[in-house]
Design an enzyme around this catalytic site. Structure first.
Site, PDB file in Angstrom:
ATOM      1  N   THR A 190       0.818  -1.210   0.000  1.00 24.94           N
ATOM      2  CA  THR A 190       0.000   0.000   0.000  1.00 24.94           C
ATOM      3  C   THR A 190       0.853   1.262   0.000  1.00 24.94           C
ATOM      4  OG1 THR A 190      -1.496   1.293   1.402  1.00 24.94           O
ATOM      5  CG2 THR A 190      -0.094  -0.256   2.533  1.00 24.94           C
ATOM      6  N   TYR A 223      -1.676  -0.096  10.070  1.00 21.18           N
ATOM      7  CA  TYR A 223      -1.969  -0.749   8.788  1.00 21.18           C
ATOM      8  C   TYR A 223      -0.740  -0.678   7.870  1.00 21.18           C
ATOM      9  CZ  TYR A 223      -3.709  -1.329   4.036  1.00 21.18           C
ATOM     10  OH  TYR A 223      -3.860  -1.727   2.736  1.00 21.18           O
TER      11      TYR A 223
HETATM   12  C1  UD1 Z   1      -6.675   4.672   0.793  1.00 18.28           C
HETATM   13  C2  UD1 Z   1      -6.451   3.278   1.335  1.00 18.28           C
HETATM   14  C3  UD1 Z   1      -5.094   3.185   1.992  1.00 18.28           C
HETATM   15  C4  UD1 Z   1      -4.009   3.624   1.011  1.00 18.28           C
HETATM   16  C5  UD1 Z   1      -4.341   5.004   0.458  1.00 18.28           C
HETATM   17  C6  UD1 Z   1      -3.349   5.342  -0.647  1.00 18.28           C
HETATM   18  C7  UD1 Z   1      -8.237   1.857   2.212  1.00 18.28           C
HETATM   19  C8  UD1 Z   1      -9.242   1.649   3.298  1.00 18.28           C
HETATM   20  N1  UD1 Z   1      -7.466   2.962   2.307  1.00 18.28           N
HETATM   21  O1  UD1 Z   1      -6.720   5.573   1.923  1.00 18.28           O
HETATM   22  O2  UD1 Z   1      -4.851   1.859   2.373  1.00 18.28           O
HETATM   23  O3  UD1 Z   1      -2.781   3.700   1.670  1.00 18.28           O
HETATM   24  O4  UD1 Z   1      -5.650   4.994  -0.106  1.00 18.28           O
HETATM   25  O5  UD1 Z   1      -3.455   6.683  -1.023  1.00 18.28           O
HETATM   26  O6  UD1 Z   1      -8.152   1.082   1.293  1.00 18.28           O
HETATM   27  N2  UD1 Z   1     -12.392  11.741   2.199  1.00 18.28           N
HETATM   28  C9  UD1 Z   1     -13.414  12.652   2.375  1.00 18.28           C
HETATM   29  N3  UD1 Z   1     -14.634  12.172   2.780  1.00 18.28           N
HETATM   30  C10 UD1 Z   1     -14.878  10.840   2.996  1.00 18.28           C
HETATM   31  C11 UD1 Z   1     -13.830   9.915   2.793  1.00 18.28           C
HETATM   32  C12 UD1 Z   1     -12.593  10.400   2.400  1.00 18.28           C
HETATM   33  O7  UD1 Z   1     -13.232  13.853   2.211  1.00 18.28           O
HETATM   34  O8  UD1 Z   1     -16.008  10.486   3.367  1.00 18.28           O
HETATM   35  C13 UD1 Z   1     -11.096  12.235   1.695  1.00 18.28           C
HETATM   36  C14 UD1 Z   1      -9.893  11.882   2.570  1.00 18.28           C
HETATM   37  O9  UD1 Z   1      -9.681  12.872   3.542  1.00 18.28           O
HETATM   38  C15 UD1 Z   1      -8.781  11.804   1.509  1.00 18.28           C
HETATM   39  C16 UD1 Z   1      -9.488  11.272   0.275  1.00 18.28           C
HETATM   40  O10 UD1 Z   1     -10.868  11.584   0.460  1.00 18.28           O
HETATM   41  O11 UD1 Z   1      -8.294  13.084   1.204  1.00 18.28           O
HETATM   42  C17 UD1 Z   1      -9.351   9.765   0.085  1.00 18.28           C
HETATM   43  O12 UD1 Z   1      -9.711   9.101   1.285  1.00 18.28           O
HETATM   44  P1  UD1 Z   1     -10.068   7.525   1.309  1.00 18.28           P
HETATM   45  O13 UD1 Z   1     -10.932   7.199   0.155  1.00 18.28           O
HETATM   46  O14 UD1 Z   1     -10.591   7.230   2.683  1.00 18.28           O
HETATM   47  O15 UD1 Z   1      -8.666   6.825   1.060  1.00 18.28           O
HETATM   48  P2  UD1 Z   1      -7.267   7.048   1.813  1.00 18.28           P
HETATM   49  O16 UD1 Z   1      -7.444   7.501   3.198  1.00 18.28           O
HETATM   50  O17 UD1 Z   1      -6.414   7.888   0.910  1.00 18.28           O
END
Ligand code: UD1
Length: 331
Positions: free
Chosen positions: A119, A143
């Site tokens: 990852t 993780y």
């Molecule tokens: C995901 C992976 C992680 C990996 C990373 C690589 C999983 C569970 N996580 O994490 O293992 O290391 O990609 O980049 O597979 N966000 C919002 N609202 C939401 C959800 C997310 O604003 O409801 C934002 C977050 O703050 C972030 C972005 O969207 O900026 C992506 O978040 P998310 O989809 O949760 O993935 P990562 O945390 O990047």
């Protein structure tokens, strides 16, 4: 049995099932080991599904022997970052200790090729614009550490045995099978694309933007979103590479460019034809402002050529799968 078998651990999960399907379509002799803790029986479209744990030495050894396994693709893992913070030993147990067991069985059985799902979380909060494979690893949650420890075990084992491996460091995986057979089905999703698609279809009331004050052009976090079909294809390329005598290596899996949270939400609105209910919230702990793959090496080493490098395509396939899940649950 002449043809060499391929063991897919976690083949009932999101990324594992897409890769398994592509392997099956390519005529590979596949078998899945999955404990169905987060995976789904119906996602296993090819080969036998054996229910069990990668930490079960007797079972794993039996499978390696019975199925004439030459190559292992190891997806099975827990993947939820906040859960890894609150319950670290669950992650070290299932991700690190179970991988150690799997590797011990592979060593004993003379498995030749090992492809490991790692990852971008191993990079933590990189200072440069992009994370390259030789960027210092500095995970900021259990993780990421649990995966990095497995990378180290593989490195050290490959140094002294005939085992060759490819470590694939995934960036933000999204999208689903364009033919709609499988997709991301995880309950209690936290991933942005999944959460946004659920909100688009009214499965949840709204979607939050975690942080609007990042040092990025629109103030929201930027990630490198890679379509699961392209990621699955990278595994098949890695298998070919190892079969052709490739040396052990570590490769980022991303497109090398990113999108902000707002850009992703705009794409969901475009795909769904109506506005989302969006809340602006504080930053989520542990989120780097930007995480983009330095993605040159995978092209060069594997000859991998992505087919779905387009945010609208990624979101369209995610939304189509979410609609399918919704129609199934109301049947
Ligand atoms: C995901 C992976 C992680 C990996 C990373 C690589 C999983 C569970 N996580 O994490 O293992 O290391 O990609 O980049 O597979 N966000 C919002 N609202 C939401 C959800 C997310 O604003 O409801 C934002 C977050 O703050 C972030 C972005 O969207 O900026 C992506 O978040 P998310 O989809 O949760 O993935 P990562 O945390 O990047």
């Amino acid at each position: 049995m002449s043809k060499k078998g391929v063991l897919v651990t976690g083949g009932a999960g999101y990324i594992g099932s897409h890769t398994l399907r592509q392997l099956g379509e390519a005529g590979e002799q596949v078998v899945t080991l999955d404990n169905l803790s987060t995976g789904f029986r119906e996602a296993v479209l090819y080969g036998e599904l054996i229910e069990g744990n990668t930490g079960d030495k007797a079972l794993v050894s039996q499978i390696l022997h019975d199925h004439n396994i030459e190559s292992v693709l190891h997806f099975a893992a827990h993947t939820i970052v906040p859960e890894s913070v609150s319950n670290p030993l669950k992650y070290y147990g299932n991700n690190t200790c179970a991988t150690r067991n799997l590797l011990a069985c592979c060593q004993e059985a003379g498995v030749k090729h090992f492809i490991f799902s790692s990852t971008a979380a191993v990079y933590g909060m990189p200072e440069a614009d992009k994370a390259w494979e030789d960027t210092a690893t500095a995970p900021i949650n259990p993780y990421g550490t649990s995966k990095l420890m497995s990378e180290w075990m593989l490195r050290d084992l490959s140094a002294v045995t005939d085992l060759k491996h490819v470590v694939l460091r995934y960036f933000n995986v999204a999208g689903s099978d364009p033919e709609g057979r499988i997709g991301q089905s995880t309950a209690k999703a936290t991933l942005l694309t999944k959460v946004a698609c659920e909100a688009a279809l009214g499965k949840r009331e709204s979607v939050a933007i975690f942080g609007t004050d990042y040092p990025t052009p629109d103030g929201t976090g930027i990630r490198d979103y890679i379509h699961v079909e392209d990621l699955a294809a990278a595994h098949l390329c890695a298998l070919d590479y190892l079969r052709n005598g490739g040396e052990s290596t570590t490769l980022n899996c991303g497109y090398g460019h990113g999108y902000s949270v707002r850009e992703v939400l705009d794409a969901v609105e475009r795909a769904n034809g109506k506005p989302l209910n969006i809340r602006e919230e504080a930053r989520r702990a542990g989120d780097p402002p930007q995480l983009i793959a330095g993605a040159d090496r995978i092209h060069k080493v594997l000859g991998w050529e992505p087919q779905y490098d387009n945010l609208d395509t990624i979101v369209r396939t995610s939304l189509a799968w979410e609609r399918k899940l919704q129609s199934k649950s109301t049947q």
